[in-house]
Design a protein around this motif. Structure first.
Motif, short mmCIF file in Angstrom:
data_model
loop_
_atom_site.label_atom_id
_atom_site.label_comp_id
_atom_site.label_asym_id
_atom_site.label_seq_id
_atom_site.Cartn_x
_atom_site.Cartn_y
_atom_site.Cartn_z
N THR A 62 100.93 52.35 65.79
CA THR A 62 100.88 53.37 64.75
C THR A 62 101.56 52.88 63.47
O THR A 62 101.07 53.13 62.37
N SER A 63 102.66 52.15 63.60
CA SER A 63 103.39 51.68 62.42
C SER A 63 102.61 50.64 61.62
O SER A 63 102.88 50.44 60.45
N THR A 64 101.62 50.01 62.24
CA THR A 64 100.81 49.02 61.52
C THR A 64 99.74 49.67 60.65
O THR A 64 99.16 49.02 59.79
N GLY A 65 99.46 50.96 60.90
CA GLY A 65 98.42 51.63 60.13
C GLY A 65 97.07 51.62 60.82
O GLY A 65 96.11 52.20 60.33
N TYR A 66 96.97 50.96 61.97
CA TYR A 66 95.71 50.95 62.71
C TYR A 66 95.43 52.34 63.27
O TYR A 66 96.34 53.06 63.66
#
Length: 69
Positions: free
Chosen positions: A57-61
């Motif tokens: 989630t933190s990667t933006g995927y």
């Protein structure tokens, strides 16, 4: 041998060292001389779904689990 790479340069599924969260539990055997670079490597994979979800989630995927959620 090189072990405990920074988590920032390892895949999201690599388990963090519980005593040093800034590094991942992994190892690479690197060659020198005529054979250079990584010869073989390995690491402990994350076995808890929650940290994996947080990292993804933190990667933006955008993703979804196989159960549809």
């Amino acid at each position: 041998m090189v072990h405990r790479y920074p988590t920032a340069c390892k895949a999201f599924y690599m388990k963090q060292d519980p005593t040093r969260p800034d590094v991942a539990l992994c190892v690479d055997y690197a060659g020198a001389g005529k054979v250079t670079g990584e010869i073989i490597g390995g690491g402990q994979r994350e076995d808890d779904m929650k940290p994996c979800c947080t990292k993804i989630t933190s990667t933006g995927y955008r993703w979804r689990r196989s159960n549809g959620t």
